[in-house]
Write an enzyme that holds these catalytic residues in place. Structure first.
Site, PDB file in Angstrom:
ATOM      1  N   GLY A   8       3.879   3.797  55.211  1.00  0.00           N
ATOM      2  CA  GLY A   8       2.424   3.876  55.157  1.00  0.00           C
ATOM      3  C   GLY A   8       1.869   2.550  54.652  1.00  0.00           C
ATOM      4  O   GLY A   8       2.633   1.646  54.306  1.00  0.00           O
ATOM      5  N   VAL A  13       8.556   5.608  52.537  1.00  0.00           N
ATOM      6  CA  VAL A  13       9.422   6.693  52.072  1.00  0.00           C
ATOM      7  C   VAL A  13      10.641   6.778  52.993  1.00  0.00           C
ATOM      8  O   VAL A  13      10.510   6.764  54.218  1.00  0.00           O
ATOM      9  CB  VAL A  13       8.661   8.037  52.065  1.00  0.00           C
ATOM     10  N   PRO A 108       1.144   6.230  64.303  1.00  0.00           N
ATOM     11  CA  PRO A 108       2.395   6.975  64.478  1.00  0.00           C
ATOM     12  C   PRO A 108       2.542   8.113  63.467  1.00  0.00           C
ATOM     13  O   PRO A 108       3.099   9.167  63.790  1.00  0.00           O
ATOM     14  CB  PRO A 108       3.489   5.915  64.275  1.00  0.00           C
ATOM     15  N   ASP A 109       2.010   7.926  62.245  1.00  0.00           N
ATOM     16  CA  ASP A 109       2.073   9.001  61.239  1.00  0.00           C
ATOM     17  C   ASP A 109       1.340  10.238  61.734  1.00  0.00           C
ATOM     18  O   ASP A 109       1.751  11.373  61.482  1.00  0.00           O
ATOM     19  CB  ASP A 109       1.484   8.518  59.902  1.00  0.00           C
ATOM     20  N   ASP A 129      -3.875  14.467  55.963  1.00  0.00           N
ATOM     21  CA  ASP A 129      -2.867  13.654  55.274  1.00  0.00           C
ATOM     22  C   ASP A 129      -3.576  12.696  54.309  1.00  0.00           C
ATOM     23  O   ASP A 129      -4.302  11.791  54.731  1.00  0.00           O
ATOM     24  CB  ASP A 129      -2.038  12.881  56.310  1.00  0.00           C
ATOM     25  N   THR A 132      -3.265   6.236  52.278  1.00  0.00           N
ATOM     26  CA  THR A 132      -4.177   5.131  51.998  1.00  0.00           C
ATOM     27  C   THR A 132      -5.537   5.475  52.600  1.00  0.00           C
ATOM     28  O   THR A 132      -6.576   5.333  51.950  1.00  0.00           O
ATOM     29  CB  THR A 132      -3.627   3.831  52.625  1.00  0.00           C
TER      30      THR A 132
HETATM   31  N1  LIG Z   1       1.498  12.328  43.507  1.00  0.00           N
HETATM   32  C1  LIG Z   1       0.508  11.429  43.474  1.00  0.00           C
HETATM   33  N2  LIG Z   1      -0.429  11.460  42.490  1.00  0.00           N
HETATM   34  C2  LIG Z   1      -1.429  10.556  42.459  1.00  0.00           C
HETATM   35  N3  LIG Z   1      -1.572   9.587  43.365  1.00  0.00           N
HETATM   36  C3  LIG Z   1      -0.680   9.504  44.346  1.00  0.00           C
HETATM   37  C4  LIG Z   1       0.415  10.404  44.466  1.00  0.00           C
HETATM   38  N4  LIG Z   1       1.127  10.052  45.557  1.00  0.00           N
HETATM   39  C5  LIG Z   1       0.504   8.996  46.106  1.00  0.00           C
HETATM   40  N5  LIG Z   1      -0.569   8.667  45.362  1.00  0.00           N
HETATM   41  C6  LIG Z   1      -1.513   7.589  45.663  1.00  0.00           C
HETATM   42  O1  LIG Z   1      -2.164   7.949  46.865  1.00  0.00           O
HETATM   43  C7  LIG Z   1      -2.360   6.777  47.659  1.00  0.00           C
HETATM   44  C8  LIG Z   1      -1.706   7.009  48.994  1.00  0.00           C
HETATM   45  O2  LIG Z   1      -0.320   7.042  48.803  1.00  0.00           O
HETATM   46  P1  LIG Z   1       0.672   7.366  49.985  1.00  0.00           P
HETATM   47  O3  LIG Z   1       0.575   8.815  50.343  1.00  0.00           O
HETATM   48  O4  LIG Z   1       2.010   6.860  49.652  1.00  0.00           O
HETATM   49  O5  LIG Z   1      -0.030   6.495  51.139  1.00  0.00           O
HETATM   50  P2  LIG Z   1       0.536   5.847  52.469  1.00  0.00           P
HETATM   51  O6  LIG Z   1       1.295   6.915  53.214  1.00  0.00           O
HETATM   52  O7  LIG Z   1      -0.715   5.411  53.179  1.00  0.00           O
HETATM   53  O8  LIG Z   1       1.406   4.679  52.090  1.00  0.00           O
HETATM   54  C9  LIG Z   1      -1.792   5.607  46.912  1.00  0.00           C
HETATM   55  O9  LIG Z   1      -2.855   4.925  46.296  1.00  0.00           O
HETATM   56  C10 LIG Z   1      -0.840   6.243  45.915  1.00  0.00           C
HETATM   57  O10 LIG Z   1      -0.743   5.486  44.728  1.00  0.00           O
HETATM   58  C1  LIG Z   2      -5.357   5.875  59.881  1.00  0.00           C
HETATM   59  C2  LIG Z   2      -4.126   5.150  59.333  1.00  0.00           C
HETATM   60  C3  LIG Z   2      -4.550   3.811  58.747  1.00  0.00           C
HETATM   61  C4  LIG Z   2      -3.508   6.030  58.213  1.00  0.00           C
HETATM   62  O1  LIG Z   2      -2.428   5.325  57.662  1.00  0.00           O
HETATM   63  P1  LIG Z   2      -1.837   5.556  56.165  1.00  0.00           P
HETATM   64  O2  LIG Z   2      -2.975   5.942  55.290  1.00  0.00           O
HETATM   65  O3  LIG Z   2      -0.822   6.676  56.283  1.00  0.00           O
HETATM   66  O4  LIG Z   2      -1.163   4.274  55.809  1.00  0.00           O
HETATM   67  C5  LIG Z   2      -3.064   4.981  60.462  1.00  0.00           C
HETATM   68  O5  LIG Z   2      -2.768   6.222  61.017  1.00  0.00           O
HETATM   69  C6  LIG Z   2      -3.515   4.034  61.546  1.00  0.00           C
HETATM   70  O6  LIG Z   2      -3.473   2.846  61.374  1.00  0.00           O
HETATM   71  N1  LIG Z   2      -3.968   4.597  62.709  1.00  0.00           N
HETATM   72  C7  LIG Z   2      -4.365   3.852  63.868  1.00  0.00           C
HETATM   73  C8  LIG Z   2      -5.660   4.357  64.449  1.00  0.00           C
HETATM   74  C9  LIG Z   2      -5.652   5.825  64.844  1.00  0.00           C
HETATM   75  O7  LIG Z   2      -4.801   6.599  64.440  1.00  0.00           O
HETATM   76  O8  LIG Z   2      -6.581   6.229  65.597  1.00  0.00           O
HETATM   77  K   LIG Z   3       0.608   8.804  55.764  1.00  0.00           K
END
Ligand SMILES: Nc1ncnc2c1ncn2[C@@H]1O[C@H](COP(=O)(O)OP(=O)(O)O)[C@@H](O)[C@H]1O
Ligand SMILES: CC(C)(COP(=O)(O)O)[C@@H](O)C(=O)NCCC(=O)O
Ligand SMILES: [K+]
Length: 258
Positions: A8, A13, A108-109, A129, A132
């Site tokens: 992400g 992960v 892709p997520d 989801d 970010t």
């Molecule tokens: N269990 C949690 N509690 C609080 N904040 C979290 C937790 N898990 C992730 N975060 C925060 O949520 C945000 C998104 O994290 P994450 O799900 O890993 O995003 P991404 O998939 O976009 O990398 C980040 O700022 C992260 O620090």
């Molecule tokens: C919307 C997102 C930024 C979410 O990404 P993440 O928060 O998981 O890092 C990612 O799915 C993305 O870059 N999507 C491309 C545009 C779209 O899905 O329409």
């Molecule tokens: K994600």
């Protein structure tokens, strides 16, 4: 064994599967400058604890950060001796093609969450989801991704306030006791927390209106729990949804005729 990588914009992960058995998961910060050797140094340390590095024979990658894919490919080729499947690339087939505007690249997520949500709950669902960005993925009755919503992530909103307003501190997200904050921190927490509850409610209501049918709402991502406590927003909260989807997609592609 299969190594699934879900990269992400904030965290990457890794999870390991032996067939359908979950073995382990580890998380690291996303950094596009990290090399294949650096990934392996870290991963092999984690894997040594469970003695699995030598057993990885397959790798599947989903990355919302295009720049990291190169080094993750090198990681699989060099250290696990296999060509990875990369979600969103033509070689990674989907059970049902997304129905979106021509030329649109779906994250892709979101494709992976669609596959996982459809497997567990069937069609006519919304997957939320909390990453970010906060994404809402709408899945049709046949399992197709048909579009959705992208909203600023919870932490992103908090960081934006802090970055752009000189007098606002950095605040961690929690559920405030009251909507009316009586100090700056409480006011910010209220704005983001109750704002987000309203955002999720409003977006889901609108999606259901547009689809004109009942739709289950499945939540995933680290912050899903915070917004599910005591609220009726989600039918289910599933932290392993993306990893489940990656494993399914890998199996689906393996079983396809060449
Ligand atoms: N269990 C949690 N509690 C609080 N904040 C979290 C937790 N898990 C992730 N975060 C925060 O949520 C945000 C998104 O994290 P994450 O799900 O890993 O995003 P991404 O998939 O976009 O990398 C980040 O700022 C992260 O620090
Ligand atoms: C919307 C997102 C930024 C979410 O990404 P993440 O928060 O998981 O890092 C990612 O799915 C993305 O870059 N999507 C491309 C545009 C779209 O899905 O329409
Ligand atoms: K994600």
């Amino acid at each position: 064994m299969l190594l699934c990588i879900d990269c992400g914009n904030t965290n990457t992960v890794f999870s390991v599967w032996n067939g359908t058995d979950f073995i382990a998961t580890w998380r690291m910060e996303t950094n596009h400058q990290r090399t294949a050797d650096e990934y392996f140094l870290w991963l092999s340390g984690m894997m040594r604890v469970q003695e699995i590095a030598g057993a990885i024979t397959e790798v599947i990658i989903s990355s919302t950060v295009p720049r990291v894919v190169f080094n993750l490919r090198v990681l699989s080729n060099r250290y696990f001796n296999c060509r990875p499947l990369v979600v969103g690339k033509p070689e990674c087939r989907l059970p049902v093609e997304p129905r979106v505007d021509p030329g649109t690249t779906v994250g892709p997520d979101r494709l992976v969450n669609t596959v996982a949500g459809y497997d567990r709950h069937g069609g006519d669902i919304v997957v939320v989801d909390f990453g970010t960005a906060t994404t809402f993925d709408v899945v049709a009755s046949d399992g197709a991704y048909i579009g959705g919503v992208i909203a600023p992530g919870v932490n992103l909103s908090l960081e934006a306030l802090h970055a752009s307003a000189a007098a606002l501190p950095h605040v961690d997200v929690t559920m405030p006791e009251k909507a009316i904050g009586t100090n700056t921190v409480a006011c910010i927490q209220s704005g983001v927390f109750w704002g987000y509850i309203g955002l999720v409610e409003g977006v889901v209501r609108q999606i259901r209106l547009e689809r004109d049918r009942p739709m289950k709402v499945i939540a995933t991502g680290g912050l899903a729990e915070l917004f599910s406590q005591g609220f009726d927003l989600f039918d289910s909260v599933e932290y392993d949804l993306t990893m489940h989807g990656l494993r399914l997609l890998n199996d689906y592609n393996k079983d396809l005729p060449a």
